[in-house]
Write an enzyme that holds these catalytic residues in place. Sequence first.
Site, mmCIF file in Angstrom:
data_model
loop_
_atom_site.group_PDB
_atom_site.id
_atom_site.type_symbol
_atom_site.label_atom_id
_atom_site.label_comp_id
_atom_site.label_asym_id
_atom_site.label_seq_id
_atom_site.Cartn_x
_atom_site.Cartn_y
_atom_site.Cartn_z
ATOM 1 N N SER A 183 9.768 -8.291 19.306
ATOM 2 C CA SER A 183 10.372 -7.499 20.387
ATOM 3 C C SER A 183 11.347 -8.278 21.250
ATOM 4 O O SER A 183 12.152 -7.679 21.950
ATOM 5 C CB SER A 183 9.274 -6.903 21.258
ATOM 6 O OG SER A 183 8.524 -7.938 21.847
ATOM 7 N N HIS A 185 6.796 -2.037 17.525
ATOM 8 C CA HIS A 185 8.189 -1.684 17.830
ATOM 9 C C HIS A 185 8.908 -1.037 16.645
ATOM 10 O O HIS A 185 10.095 -0.733 16.733
ATOM 11 C CB HIS A 185 8.971 -2.912 18.308
ATOM 12 C CG HIS A 185 8.673 -3.284 19.725
ATOM 13 N ND1 HIS A 185 9.370 -2.773 20.801
ATOM 14 C CD2 HIS A 185 7.720 -4.079 20.251
ATOM 15 C CE1 HIS A 185 8.873 -3.264 21.929
ATOM 16 N NE2 HIS A 185 7.865 -4.065 21.620
ATOM 17 N N LYS A 238 4.951 3.443 22.580
ATOM 18 C CA LYS A 238 6.373 3.092 22.626
ATOM 19 C C LYS A 238 7.190 4.297 22.169
ATOM 20 O O LYS A 238 7.358 5.234 22.927
ATOM 21 C CB LYS A 238 6.604 1.813 21.841
ATOM 22 C CG LYS A 238 6.001 0.633 22.617
ATOM 23 C CD LYS A 238 6.032 -0.693 21.930
ATOM 24 C CE LYS A 238 5.479 -1.747 22.882
ATOM 25 N NZ LYS A 238 4.737 -2.804 22.206
HETATM 26 C C1 LIG Z 1 3.557 -3.458 22.713
HETATM 27 C C2 LIG Z 1 2.854 -4.122 21.620
HETATM 28 C C3 LIG Z 1 1.472 -3.982 21.484
HETATM 29 C C4 LIG Z 1 0.649 -3.252 22.490
HETATM 30 O O1 LIG Z 1 0.768 -1.866 22.368
HETATM 31 P P1 LIG Z 1 0.166 -0.927 23.524
HETATM 32 O O2 LIG Z 1 -0.025 0.375 22.874
HETATM 33 O O3 LIG Z 1 1.148 -0.929 24.640
HETATM 34 O O4 LIG Z 1 -1.136 -1.567 23.932
HETATM 35 C C5 LIG Z 1 0.862 -4.579 20.403
HETATM 36 N N1 LIG Z 1 1.567 -5.290 19.498
HETATM 37 C C6 LIG Z 1 2.896 -5.452 19.605
HETATM 38 C C7 LIG Z 1 3.628 -6.226 18.565
HETATM 39 C C8 LIG Z 1 3.584 -4.883 20.675
HETATM 40 O O5 LIG Z 1 4.902 -5.048 20.774
#
Ligand SMILES: *Cc1c(COP(=O)(O)O)cnc(C)c1O
Length: 394
Positions: A183, A211, A242
């Site tokens: 990310s 992502h 997301k």
């Molecule tokens: C954002 C993210 C998470 C966490 O996801 P949430 O649903 O916000 O807890 C886990 N792994 C990666 C790679 C992320 O970018």
Amino acid sequence: MSNTNGIGWISEEIARLKENGLYNTIRTIESPMDAWVTIDGRKMLNFCANNYLGLTNHPRMRKAAQREIDKYGIGPGAVRSIAGTMSLHVELEKRLAEFKHAEACITFQSGFAANIATIPALVSRGDIIFSDELNHASIIDGCRLSRAKIVRVNHCDVDDLRKKIKETTEYNKRIIITDGVFSMDGDIAPLDKICDVAEEHGIPLMVDDAHGEGVLGKGGRGIVDHFDLHGRVQIEIGTLSKAFGVVGGLVSGDKSIVEWLHQRGRPFLFSSAMTIPDVAACIEAVNILEESNELVDKLWKNGNYFKDSMQEMGFDVGQSTTPIVPVMLGEAPLAQKFSERLFEENLFAMSIVFPTVPRGKARIRVMNSAAHSQDDLDKALEIFKNIGKELGVI
Ligand SMILES: *Cc1c(COP(=O)(O)O)cnc(C)c1O
């Protein structure tokens, strides 16, 4: 220490964070999450959220949540394994598995919870995890909780992975874990090549596609679909927080793993289920994505337009191959100054500095979204151009 209650060290640590410019200032959003948001009473153009498809405030998802609240209420009132599994949860899991062309799916309260559930359920003391050095914090925490030995693999380096697998001769079980989309840079793991290595050695492969969910693959079906690796990646972690615009996590893939997580995924057994409005909105998000690729196509069109325009202006936008655009600025003070100036011009985009990214690699991270109109993009580009010139970046 002068305090008597034993927690005086916390205020001292907080003061140190502030001195070193590492203190998190929490911005409060006073409107729905969208292309434009209200902050401190000001309307701001938003390039900060993970709202890739603009679903956070989608009228159909609002309506679906309201409708199911009227039918089922709000909370599940229990953990999934006792009384918290409602027909809506089962429906969402079935729909997600079909959408992703996976054998089976299990949902969690968040992507973070999905990682914390899955890794310790699959490996433990005496086992080995091969983990990309830039993997997300929730993978790192899941790895630590498992008590397995963690072997850090150079970022997206398949030869290093192969070498480290060969070097590691004492183990019980093994697993390879990688982020799908990283990310901070917007680069994509070479999952096809990693999958070949995993198969050469008979090691299961887990990818965290937080992502990439709703972003990569046909109509947002994720990284396994993007590389056409259906049936070859045993564990795909995803998030509903997301691109899906709600909150929640999922694990899709091999059905024995999903069944095992029903038995051993601790956040499934010991933390209450997703709420009714969340689940209802997620089901509607699947409906929207299955009906049309329009939002996913628009996201990519917007991301590519933004990236190409920034490059033409002379900005360094790194190695991104996704709609995430890192605007590379070098030192932290410049990135922070740039972000402040953007904020003054009503553009919300965060600076990202050490320790989230290496020293000397500070940046503004621009998160594109299908929610942005052409006018929004052009406005943002104009602001970047002016501030880039003002601060001598371009
Ligand atoms: C954002 C993210 C998470 C966490 O996801 P949430 O649903 O916000 O807890 C886990 N792994 C990666 C790679 C992320 O970018």
